[in-house]
Design a protein around this motif. Structure first.
Motif, short mmCIF file in Angstrom:
data_model
loop_
_atom_site.label_atom_id
_atom_site.label_comp_id
_atom_site.label_asym_id
_atom_site.label_seq_id
_atom_site.Cartn_x
_atom_site.Cartn_y
_atom_site.Cartn_z
N PRO A 105 -15.50 9.09 5.87
CA PRO A 105 -15.86 10.08 4.84
C PRO A 105 -15.13 9.85 3.51
N ARG A 106 -15.73 10.34 2.46
CA ARG A 106 -15.13 10.37 1.13
C ARG A 106 -15.61 11.64 0.42
N ARG A 107 -15.05 11.90 -0.75
CA ARG A 107 -15.51 12.98 -1.64
C ARG A 107 -15.83 12.35 -2.99
N ALA A 108 -17.00 12.64 -3.54
CA ALA A 108 -17.39 12.09 -4.84
C ALA A 108 -16.68 12.83 -5.96
N LEU A 109 -15.89 12.10 -6.73
CA LEU A 109 -15.20 12.70 -7.87
C LEU A 109 -16.09 12.75 -9.11
N ARG A 110 -17.08 11.88 -9.16
CA ARG A 110 -18.08 11.90 -10.23
C ARG A 110 -19.45 11.68 -9.59
N SER A 111 -20.49 12.08 -10.29
CA SER A 111 -21.83 11.82 -9.77
C SER A 111 -22.09 10.31 -9.79
N ARG A 157 -1.00 13.08 4.24
CA ARG A 157 -0.28 12.06 3.47
C ARG A 157 -0.17 10.72 4.19
N GLY A 158 -0.95 10.52 5.26
CA GLY A 158 -1.03 9.18 5.81
C GLY A 158 -1.65 8.24 4.79
N LEU A 159 -1.43 6.94 4.97
CA LEU A 159 -1.87 5.98 3.96
C LEU A 159 -3.37 6.08 3.70
N MET A 160 -4.16 6.35 4.73
CA MET A 160 -5.61 6.45 4.58
C MET A 160 -6.01 7.67 3.75
N LEU A 161 -5.11 8.65 3.63
CA LEU A 161 -5.42 9.89 2.93
C LEU A 161 -4.90 9.91 1.50
N ASP A 211 -15.20 1.72 -9.58
CA ASP A 211 -15.07 2.72 -10.65
C ASP A 211 -14.27 3.95 -10.23
N LYS A 212 -13.62 3.87 -9.07
CA LYS A 212 -12.79 4.98 -8.57
C LYS A 212 -13.56 6.30 -8.55
N VAL A 213 -14.72 6.25 -7.94
CA VAL A 213 -15.59 7.42 -7.82
C VAL A 213 -15.25 8.24 -6.58
N PHE A 214 -14.72 7.59 -5.53
CA PHE A 214 -14.63 8.22 -4.21
C PHE A 214 -13.19 8.50 -3.81
N SER A 215 -12.94 9.74 -3.40
CA SER A 215 -11.60 10.15 -2.96
C SER A 215 -11.52 10.07 -1.44
N SER A 216 -10.62 9.21 -0.95
CA SER A 216 -10.36 9.16 0.48
C SER A 216 -9.60 10.40 0.93
N GLY A 239 -11.91 13.21 1.23
CA GLY A 239 -12.87 12.95 2.29
C GLY A 239 -12.31 13.22 3.67
N TRP A 240 -11.08 12.75 3.93
CA TRP A 240 -10.47 12.90 5.25
C TRP A 240 -9.78 14.25 5.44
N ASN A 241 -9.39 14.90 4.36
CA ASN A 241 -8.59 16.12 4.49
C ASN A 241 -9.23 17.21 5.35
N PRO A 242 -10.55 17.47 5.23
CA PRO A 242 -11.12 18.52 6.09
C PRO A 242 -10.94 18.24 7.58
#
Length: 461
Positions: free
Chosen positions: A341-347, A108-112, A89-94, A97-100
Protein backbone atom coordinates in the motif's frame (compact mmCIF):
# COMPACT_ATOMS: atom_id res chain seq x y z
CA UNK A 1 -0.01 1.39 -21.14
CA UNK A 2 0.89 4.92 -20.08
CA UNK A 3 1.70 5.70 -16.48
CA UNK A 4 2.40 9.36 -15.78
CA UNK A 5 2.78 11.11 -12.45
CA UNK A 6 1.60 14.71 -12.24
CA UNK A 7 3.97 16.69 -10.01
CA UNK A 8 2.19 19.97 -10.67
CA UNK A 9 -1.18 18.72 -9.39
CA UNK A 10 -2.68 19.82 -6.08
CA UNK A 11 -0.89 18.32 -3.11
CA UNK A 12 -2.46 16.32 -0.30
CA UNK A 13 -1.06 18.34 2.58
CA UNK A 14 -2.25 16.63 5.80
CA UNK A 15 0.50 14.47 7.29
CA UNK A 16 -1.95 12.54 9.46
CA UNK A 17 -2.79 9.32 7.63
CA UNK A 18 -6.26 9.31 9.26
CA UNK A 19 -7.33 12.35 7.22
CA UNK A 20 -9.19 11.23 4.11
CA UNK A 21 -10.68 12.78 1.01
CA UNK A 22 -14.44 12.77 0.27
CA UNK A 23 -15.65 9.44 -1.21
CA UNK A 24 -17.08 11.27 -4.24
CA UNK A 25 -13.52 12.11 -5.33
CA UNK A 26 -13.30 8.51 -6.55
CA UNK A 27 -16.69 8.42 -8.35
CA UNK A 28 -15.03 8.18 -11.77
CA UNK A 29 -13.06 5.04 -10.83
CA UNK A 30 -14.90 1.72 -11.25
CA UNK A 31 -15.21 -0.69 -8.37
CA UNK A 32 -17.34 -2.00 -5.53
CA UNK A 33 -18.40 -0.82 -2.09
CA UNK A 34 -19.25 -4.30 -0.84
CA UNK A 35 -21.48 -4.84 2.17
CA UNK A 36 -22.77 -2.05 4.43
CA UNK A 37 -20.23 -0.94 7.08
CA UNK A 38 -17.74 -3.80 6.50
CA UNK A 39 -17.34 -3.35 2.74
CA UNK A 40 -15.25 -6.17 1.22
CA UNK A 41 -13.05 -6.66 4.31
CA UNK A 42 -14.00 -10.27 5.01
CA UNK A 43 -14.27 -11.17 1.31
CA UNK A 44 -10.68 -10.07 0.82
CA UNK A 45 -9.40 -11.75 3.96
CA UNK A 46 -11.07 -15.04 3.00
CA UNK A 47 -9.30 -15.30 -0.38
CA UNK A 48 -7.45 -12.11 -1.41
CA UNK A 49 -5.97 -13.61 -4.59
CA UNK A 50 -9.31 -14.81 -5.95
CA UNK A 51 -10.83 -11.44 -5.04
CA UNK A 52 -8.15 -9.42 -6.84
CA UNK A 53 -8.35 -11.67 -9.93
CA UNK A 54 -12.11 -11.14 -10.09
CA UNK A 55 -11.83 -7.39 -9.65
CA UNK A 56 -9.11 -7.12 -12.30
CA UNK A 57 -11.15 -9.22 -14.74
CA UNK A 58 -14.24 -7.09 -14.07
CA UNK A 59 -12.78 -3.59 -13.96
CA UNK A 60 -9.31 -3.62 -15.49
CA UNK A 61 -5.99 -2.25 -14.21
CA UNK A 62 -7.51 0.48 -12.01
CA UNK A 63 -10.36 -0.22 -9.61
CA UNK A 64 -11.56 0.83 -6.19
CA UNK A 65 -12.77 -1.26 -3.28
CA UNK A 66 -14.01 -0.37 0.19
CA UNK A 67 -12.20 -2.44 2.80
CA UNK A 68 -10.80 -2.05 6.32
CA UNK A 69 -12.98 1.03 6.82
CA UNK A 70 -12.02 3.10 3.77
CA UNK A 71 -11.76 3.19 -0.02
CA UNK A 72 -8.63 1.82 -1.69
CA UNK A 73 -7.56 2.14 -5.32
CA UNK A 74 -5.75 -0.86 -6.82
CA UNK A 75 -3.20 -0.31 -9.60
CA UNK A 76 -2.47 -3.52 -11.49
CA UNK A 77 0.44 -4.24 -13.84
CA UNK A 78 4.20 -4.08 -14.11
CA UNK A 79 3.89 -0.43 -15.15
CA UNK A 80 1.91 0.28 -11.97
CA UNK A 81 4.63 -1.43 -9.92
CA UNK A 82 7.24 0.79 -11.54
CA UNK A 83 5.18 3.96 -11.13
CA UNK A 84 4.63 3.41 -7.41
CA UNK A 85 7.91 1.77 -6.37
CA UNK A 86 10.33 3.83 -8.42
CA UNK A 87 8.33 6.98 -7.58
CA UNK A 88 10.62 9.40 -9.36
CA UNK A 89 8.37 12.36 -8.49
CA UNK A 90 7.84 11.43 -4.81
CA UNK A 91 4.10 11.10 -5.24
CA UNK A 92 3.57 8.10 -2.95
CA UNK A 93 3.90 7.94 0.83
CA UNK A 94 4.92 4.57 2.24
CA UNK A 95 4.40 5.87 5.78
CA UNK A 96 0.78 6.86 5.17
CA UNK A 97 0.18 3.71 3.14
CA UNK A 98 1.32 1.25 5.81
CA UNK A 99 0.26 3.23 8.88
CA UNK A 100 -3.42 2.13 8.89
CA UNK A 101 -2.17 -1.47 9.09
CA UNK A 102 0.99 -1.19 11.18
CA UNK A 103 1.01 2.07 13.17
CA UNK A 104 0.13 0.40 16.50
CA UNK A 105 2.57 -2.46 15.90
CA UNK A 106 5.65 -1.43 13.89
CA UNK A 107 5.75 2.39 13.91
CA UNK A 108 8.83 4.07 12.40
CA UNK A 109 10.14 0.86 10.87
CA UNK A 110 12.25 1.48 7.79
CA UNK A 111 9.39 0.53 5.46
CA UNK A 112 7.19 3.18 7.12
CA UNK A 113 9.54 6.11 6.50
CA UNK A 114 9.49 8.47 3.53
CA UNK A 115 12.01 10.33 1.39
CA UNK A 116 14.85 12.10 3.25
CA UNK A 117 14.22 10.43 6.63
CA UNK A 118 14.04 7.03 4.96
CA UNK A 119 17.25 7.68 3.01
CA UNK A 120 19.16 8.82 6.12
CA UNK A 121 18.06 5.93 8.33
CA UNK A 122 18.59 3.38 5.58
CA UNK A 123 22.15 4.62 5.11
CA UNK A 124 22.83 4.37 8.86
CA UNK A 125 21.36 0.87 9.15
CA UNK A 126 23.13 -0.45 6.06
CA UNK A 127 26.26 -0.90 8.18
CA UNK A 128 24.72 -4.15 9.43
CA UNK A 129 24.79 -5.58 5.88
CA UNK A 130 28.39 -4.75 4.97
CA UNK A 131 30.75 -7.64 4.05
CA UNK A 132 32.30 -8.17 7.50
CA UNK A 133 29.00 -8.44 9.42
CA UNK A 134 27.58 -10.58 6.61
CA UNK A 135 30.56 -12.92 6.86
CA UNK A 136 29.90 -13.19 10.60
CA UNK A 137 26.21 -13.99 9.95
CA UNK A 138 27.20 -16.64 7.38
CA UNK A 139 29.27 -18.47 9.98
CA UNK A 140 26.45 -18.35 12.52
CA UNK A 141 23.92 -19.53 9.91
CA UNK A 142 26.05 -22.49 8.86
CA UNK A 143 26.53 -23.60 12.47
CA UNK A 144 22.91 -23.20 13.49
CA UNK A 145 21.38 -24.71 10.35
CA UNK A 146 23.75 -27.69 10.24
CA UNK A 147 22.98 -28.65 13.84
CA UNK A 148 19.21 -28.31 13.48
CA UNK A 149 18.91 -30.06 10.11
CA UNK A 150 20.88 -32.98 11.50
CA UNK A 151 18.54 -33.12 14.51
CA UNK A 152 15.52 -33.38 12.23
CA UNK A 153 16.66 -36.80 10.98
CA UNK A 154 14.43 -38.69 8.56
CA UNK A 155 10.71 -39.26 8.48
CA UNK A 156 7.56 -37.20 8.26
CA UNK A 157 7.39 -33.67 9.72
CA UNK A 158 5.41 -30.44 9.60
CA UNK A 159 7.94 -28.21 7.89
CA UNK A 160 6.55 -24.72 8.52
CA UNK A 161 6.63 -24.73 12.35
CA UNK A 162 10.06 -26.38 12.25
CA UNK A 163 11.58 -23.79 9.91
CA UNK A 164 9.85 -20.97 11.79
CA UNK A 165 11.49 -22.13 15.00
CA UNK A 166 14.84 -22.41 13.23
CA UNK A 167 14.65 -18.95 11.67
CA UNK A 168 13.80 -17.50 15.08
CA UNK A 169 16.81 -19.24 16.61
CA UNK A 170 19.01 -17.98 13.80
CA UNK A 171 17.65 -14.45 14.19
CA UNK A 172 18.21 -14.59 17.94
CA UNK A 173 21.83 -15.62 17.27
CA UNK A 174 22.77 -13.50 14.23
CA UNK A 175 20.51 -10.50 14.91
CA UNK A 176 20.46 -10.23 18.69
CA UNK A 177 23.37 -12.40 19.82
CA UNK A 178 20.96 -14.17 22.15
CA UNK A 179 21.21 -17.92 22.81
CA UNK A 180 17.86 -19.58 22.36
CA UNK A 181 15.93 -19.96 25.60
CA UNK A 182 12.84 -18.75 27.48
CA UNK A 183 13.37 -15.10 26.51
CA UNK A 184 13.70 -15.98 22.82
CA UNK A 185 10.43 -17.94 23.07
CA UNK A 186 8.71 -14.87 24.49
CA UNK A 187 10.17 -12.76 21.67
CA UNK A 188 8.78 -15.19 19.10
CA UNK A 189 5.32 -15.11 20.67
CA UNK A 190 5.37 -11.31 20.59
CA UNK A 191 6.27 -11.23 16.89
CA UNK A 192 3.59 -13.78 16.01
CA UNK A 193 0.95 -11.73 17.84
CA UNK A 194 2.07 -8.49 16.19
CA UNK A 195 2.03 -9.90 12.64
CA UNK A 196 -1.41 -11.49 13.09
CA UNK A 197 -2.76 -8.25 14.58
CA UNK A 198 -1.77 -6.38 11.40
CA UNK A 199 -4.80 -7.86 9.56
CA UNK A 200 -7.17 -8.14 12.53
CA UNK A 201 -10.63 -6.85 11.53
CA UNK A 202 -11.00 -5.13 14.95
CA UNK A 203 -8.46 -2.30 14.71
CA UNK A 204 -8.54 -1.18 18.35
CA UNK A 205 -6.74 -3.00 21.18
CA UNK A 206 -9.90 -4.01 23.01
CA UNK A 207 -9.61 -6.73 25.68
CA UNK A 208 -9.28 -10.29 24.37
CA UNK A 209 -8.78 -9.16 20.74
CA UNK A 210 -5.89 -10.04 18.42
CA UNK A 211 -5.00 -6.35 18.24
CA UNK A 212 -4.67 -6.24 22.05
CA UNK A 213 -2.32 -9.24 21.93
CA UNK A 214 -0.30 -7.52 19.21
CA UNK A 215 -0.05 -4.25 21.14
CA UNK A 216 1.00 -6.14 24.27
CA UNK A 217 3.64 -7.97 22.25
CA UNK A 218 5.02 -4.67 21.01
CA UNK A 219 5.17 -3.29 24.58
CA UNK A 220 7.23 -6.31 25.65
CA UNK A 221 9.66 -5.94 22.75
CA UNK A 222 10.05 -2.19 23.20
CA UNK A 223 11.01 -2.74 26.84
CA UNK A 224 13.40 -5.59 25.99
CA UNK A 225 15.13 -3.89 23.05
CA UNK A 226 15.42 -0.55 24.90
CA UNK A 227 17.29 -2.19 27.77
CA UNK A 228 19.46 -4.16 25.35
CA UNK A 229 20.29 -1.13 23.17
CA UNK A 230 21.46 0.86 26.17
CA UNK A 231 23.52 -2.08 27.46
CA UNK A 232 25.23 -2.61 24.12
CA UNK A 233 26.09 1.03 23.74
CA UNK A 234 27.66 0.98 27.18
CA UNK A 235 29.62 -2.21 26.37
CA UNK A 236 30.79 -1.16 22.92
CA UNK A 237 28.48 -3.35 20.79
CA UNK A 238 29.34 -6.53 18.93
CA UNK A 239 29.07 -8.32 15.56
CA UNK A 240 25.37 -9.20 15.81
CA UNK A 241 22.91 -7.04 13.85
CA UNK A 242 21.30 -5.43 16.89
CA UNK A 243 24.67 -4.25 18.19
CA UNK A 244 25.40 -2.83 14.73
CA UNK A 245 22.11 -0.91 14.82
CA UNK A 246 22.61 0.26 18.41
CA UNK A 247 25.97 1.81 17.53
CA UNK A 248 24.99 3.14 14.07
CA UNK A 249 25.41 6.86 13.45
CA UNK A 250 23.68 9.36 11.19
CA UNK A 251 25.32 11.53 8.53
CA UNK A 252 26.55 13.94 11.23
CA UNK A 253 28.15 11.14 13.21
CA UNK A 254 25.50 11.10 15.95
CA UNK A 255 24.09 7.88 17.38
CA UNK A 256 20.51 7.21 16.35
CA UNK A 257 18.00 7.82 19.17
CA UNK A 258 17.41 4.65 21.18
CA UNK A 259 13.67 4.63 20.48
CA UNK A 260 14.38 4.73 16.73
CA UNK A 261 16.89 1.89 17.03
CA UNK A 262 14.23 -0.14 18.88
CA UNK A 263 11.59 0.52 16.23
CA UNK A 264 13.99 -0.42 13.43
CA UNK A 265 14.97 -3.61 15.22
CA UNK A 266 11.34 -4.56 15.81
CA UNK A 267 10.51 -4.12 12.16
CA UNK A 268 13.60 -5.79 10.71
CA UNK A 269 13.32 -8.78 13.04
CA UNK A 270 9.75 -9.28 11.87
CA UNK A 271 10.69 -8.83 8.21
CA UNK A 272 13.65 -11.20 8.37
CA UNK A 273 12.03 -13.81 10.58
CA UNK A 274 8.55 -14.10 9.03
CA UNK A 275 9.30 -13.36 5.38
CA UNK A 276 12.29 -15.73 5.21
CA UNK A 277 10.23 -18.43 6.94
CA UNK A 278 7.48 -17.98 4.33
CA UNK A 279 9.88 -17.86 1.38
CA UNK A 280 11.93 -20.93 2.38
CA UNK A 281 8.70 -22.87 3.00
CA UNK A 282 7.49 -21.99 -0.50
CA UNK A 283 10.79 -23.09 -2.04
CA UNK A 284 10.89 -26.40 -0.13
CA UNK A 285 7.30 -27.19 -1.11
CA UNK A 286 7.88 -26.43 -4.79
CA UNK A 287 11.12 -28.46 -4.92
CA UNK A 288 9.39 -31.37 -3.15
CA UNK A 289 6.59 -31.16 -5.68
CA UNK A 290 9.09 -31.10 -8.56
CA UNK A 291 11.75 -33.71 -7.73
CA UNK A 292 13.54 -33.21 -11.06
CA UNK A 293 14.33 -29.60 -10.13
CA UNK A 294 15.21 -30.67 -6.60
CA UNK A 295 17.78 -33.14 -7.95
CA UNK A 296 19.36 -30.46 -10.16
CA UNK A 297 19.61 -28.01 -7.27
CA UNK A 298 21.09 -30.73 -5.04
CA UNK A 299 23.73 -31.63 -7.64
CA UNK A 300 24.70 -27.98 -8.01
CA UNK A 301 25.06 -27.50 -4.25
CA UNK A 302 27.14 -30.67 -3.87
CA UNK A 303 29.41 -29.38 -6.60
CA UNK A 304 29.95 -26.18 -4.61
CA UNK A 305 30.35 -27.51 -1.02
CA UNK A 306 32.06 -30.78 -1.94
CA UNK A 307 30.42 -33.20 0.51
CA UNK A 308 26.97 -33.64 2.08
CA UNK A 309 26.32 -31.27 4.97
CA UNK A 310 29.49 -29.20 4.49
CA UNK A 311 29.33 -25.44 5.03
CA UNK A 312 28.51 -23.09 2.17
CA UNK A 313 31.26 -20.50 2.58
CA UNK A 314 30.53 -16.79 2.37
CA UNK A 315 32.94 -16.51 -0.57
CA UNK A 316 30.98 -19.17 -2.49
CA UNK A 317 27.50 -17.67 -2.14
CA UNK A 318 27.45 -16.51 -5.76
CA UNK A 319 28.17 -19.96 -7.19
CA UNK A 320 24.81 -21.79 -6.72
CA UNK A 321 23.14 -20.02 -9.66
CA UNK A 322 20.36 -22.56 -10.22
CA UNK A 323 19.57 -22.52 -6.49
CA UNK A 324 19.13 -18.76 -6.72
CA UNK A 325 16.93 -19.07 -9.80
CA UNK A 326 14.77 -21.67 -8.03
CA UNK A 327 14.42 -19.32 -5.05
CA UNK A 328 13.43 -16.43 -7.32
CA UNK A 329 10.83 -18.63 -9.01
CA UNK A 330 9.40 -19.60 -5.61
CA UNK A 331 9.20 -15.88 -4.74
CA UNK A 332 7.34 -15.33 -8.00
CA UNK A 333 4.81 -18.08 -7.35
CA UNK A 334 4.25 -17.17 -3.68
CA UNK A 335 5.64 -13.68 -2.95
CA UNK A 336 6.11 -13.06 0.79
CA UNK A 337 4.46 -9.61 0.52
CA UNK A 338 1.42 -10.17 -1.73
CA UNK A 339 0.30 -6.52 -1.83
CA UNK A 340 1.92 -3.16 -1.08
CA UNK A 341 0.00 0.00 0.00
CA UNK A 342 0.82 3.68 -0.42
CA UNK A 343 -0.95 7.05 -0.03
CA UNK A 344 -1.01 9.51 -2.93
CA UNK A 345 0.42 12.86 -1.86
CA UNK A 346 -0.49 14.42 -5.22
CA UNK A 347 -2.93 13.45 -7.93
CA UNK A 348 -1.49 11.27 -10.70
CA UNK A 349 -2.56 9.49 -13.86
CA UNK A 350 -2.44 5.79 -14.62
CA UNK A 351 -4.09 3.75 -17.39
CA UNK A 352 -6.35 6.64 -18.39
CA UNK A 353 -7.56 7.48 -14.88
CA UNK A 354 -6.67 10.44 -12.69
CA UNK A 355 -6.31 9.29 -9.10
CA UNK A 356 -6.78 12.18 -6.66
CA UNK A 357 -4.39 13.36 -3.99
CA UNK A 358 -5.11 11.66 -0.69
CA UNK A 359 -6.25 8.37 -2.21
CA UNK A 360 -5.13 5.13 -0.56
CA UNK A 361 -3.55 3.17 -3.38
CA UNK A 362 -1.73 -0.11 -3.73
CA UNK A 363 -0.12 -2.57 -6.09
CA UNK A 364 -0.51 -6.35 -6.18
CA UNK A 365 2.78 -8.25 -6.73
CA UNK A 366 1.06 -11.63 -6.47
CA UNK A 367 -1.34 -10.86 -9.30
CA UNK A 368 1.38 -9.39 -11.53
CA UNK A 369 3.62 -12.41 -10.81
CA UNK A 370 0.90 -14.57 -12.41
CA UNK A 371 0.11 -12.45 -15.49
CA UNK A 372 0.56 -14.38 -18.74
CA UNK A 373 1.90 -11.33 -20.57
CA UNK A 374 5.03 -11.55 -18.42
CA UNK A 375 5.05 -15.23 -17.41
CA UNK A 376 3.95 -17.78 -20.04
CA UNK A 377 2.12 -20.67 -18.36
CA UNK A 378 2.36 -18.78 -15.04
CA UNK A 379 1.24 -21.63 -12.78
CA UNK A 380 4.15 -23.81 -13.93
CA UNK A 381 7.26 -23.91 -11.70
CA UNK A 382 10.25 -23.11 -13.92
CA UNK A 383 13.45 -21.65 -12.43
CA UNK A 384 14.83 -21.05 -15.93
CA UNK A 385 12.53 -18.02 -16.16
CA UNK A 386 15.40 -16.28 -14.35
CA UNK A 387 18.26 -16.90 -16.77
CA UNK A 388 20.00 -13.57 -17.57
CA UNK A 389 18.56 -13.37 -21.09
CA UNK A 390 14.98 -13.91 -19.93
CA UNK A 391 15.36 -11.41 -17.08
CA UNK A 392 16.71 -8.82 -19.53
CA UNK A 393 13.79 -9.36 -21.92
CA UNK A 394 11.12 -8.98 -19.23
CA UNK A 395 9.71 -5.77 -17.72
CA UNK A 396 11.98 -4.86 -14.81
CA UNK A 397 9.02 -4.47 -12.45
CA UNK A 398 7.17 -7.65 -13.39
CA UNK A 399 8.94 -9.36 -10.44
CA UNK A 400 8.94 -7.39 -7.18
CA UNK A 401 9.02 -9.75 -4.16
CA UNK A 402 11.47 -7.39 -2.41
CA UNK A 403 9.73 -4.19 -3.44
CA UNK A 404 11.75 -1.76 -5.55
CA UNK A 405 13.17 1.71 -5.85
CA UNK A 406 14.27 3.48 -2.67
CA UNK A 407 12.30 0.98 -0.58
CA UNK A 408 13.95 -2.12 -2.02
CA UNK A 409 14.33 -4.56 0.91
CA UNK A 410 17.50 -3.68 2.83
CA UNK A 411 18.00 -7.31 3.86
CA UNK A 412 17.50 -9.02 0.50
CA UNK A 413 21.12 -10.24 0.32
CA UNK A 414 20.76 -11.69 3.82
CA UNK A 415 17.63 -13.52 2.61
CA UNK A 416 19.51 -14.99 -0.36
CA UNK A 417 22.39 -16.00 1.91
CA UNK A 418 20.25 -17.70 4.54
CA UNK A 419 18.19 -19.54 1.92
CA UNK A 420 21.22 -20.83 0.02
CA UNK A 421 22.96 -21.98 3.20
CA UNK A 422 19.80 -23.71 4.38
CA UNK A 423 19.27 -25.50 1.07
CA UNK A 424 22.92 -26.60 1.01
CA UNK A 425 22.51 -28.33 4.38
CA UNK A 426 19.01 -29.72 3.78
CA UNK A 427 19.18 -31.02 0.21
CA UNK A 428 22.62 -32.59 0.46
CA UNK A 429 21.45 -34.64 3.48
CA UNK A 430 17.86 -35.48 2.53
CA UNK A 431 15.44 -35.96 -0.31
CA UNK A 432 12.33 -33.89 0.46
CA UNK A 433 9.03 -35.44 -0.62
CA UNK A 434 5.31 -34.74 -0.44
CA UNK A 435 2.45 -37.11 -1.10
CA UNK A 436 1.25 -37.29 -4.74
CA UNK A 437 -1.35 -34.64 -5.45
CA UNK A 438 -0.73 -32.86 -2.14
CA UNK A 439 -1.69 -29.17 -2.35
CA UNK A 440 -1.86 -27.42 1.02
CA UNK A 441 -4.21 -24.49 1.48
CA UNK A 442 -2.28 -21.26 2.06
CA UNK A 443 -3.08 -18.37 4.35
CA UNK A 444 -2.41 -15.49 1.98
CA UNK A 445 -2.26 -12.49 4.34
CA UNK A 446 -0.38 -10.90 5.99
CA UNK A 447 2.51 -13.23 5.09
CA UNK A 448 1.82 -16.50 3.23
CA UNK A 449 1.98 -19.78 5.13
CA UNK A 450 0.52 -23.27 4.65
CA UNK A 451 -2.50 -23.72 6.92
CA UNK A 452 -1.61 -27.34 7.72
CA UNK A 453 2.05 -26.59 8.42
CA UNK A 454 3.23 -28.31 5.18
CA UNK A 455 3.57 -32.04 5.66
CA UNK A 456 6.82 -33.35 4.12
CA UNK A 457 8.96 -36.48 4.39
CA UNK A 458 12.74 -36.26 4.73
CA UNK A 459 14.55 -39.32 3.37
CA UNK A 460 18.27 -39.52 4.28
CA UNK A 461 20.52 -39.82 1.23
Amino acid sequence: MASIASPQAAEFTPTDWRVSHPPEALDHIPGEAGYPIIGHTFTQLRDPHAFSRRMFASYGPVYKVRTMGSWHVALIGAEANELMLFDRDKVFSSEQGWNPVLHRLFPRGLMLLDFDKHRADRRALSIAFKPEPMRHYAGALNRGIAARVEEWGGGSMRFYPAIKQLTLDLAADSFIGLPFGPEAKRINRAFVDMVQASIAPIRRPLPFTQMKRGVDGRAYLVDYFTREAERRRANGGGQDMFSQFATATDEEGNLLPVDEVVDHMNFLMMAAHDTITSSVTSLVFLLAKHPDWQAQVRDELLGVIGSPGADLAYEDLGRPELTEMAFKEALRVIPPVPSIPRRALRSFQYAGYTVPAGARVGINPHLVHHMEEHWPDPERFDPLRFTPDKVKARHKYAWVPFGGGAHMCLGLHFAYMQTKIFMAHLLTRYRVEVDPGYEPAWQAWPIPQPKDGLQVTLTPL
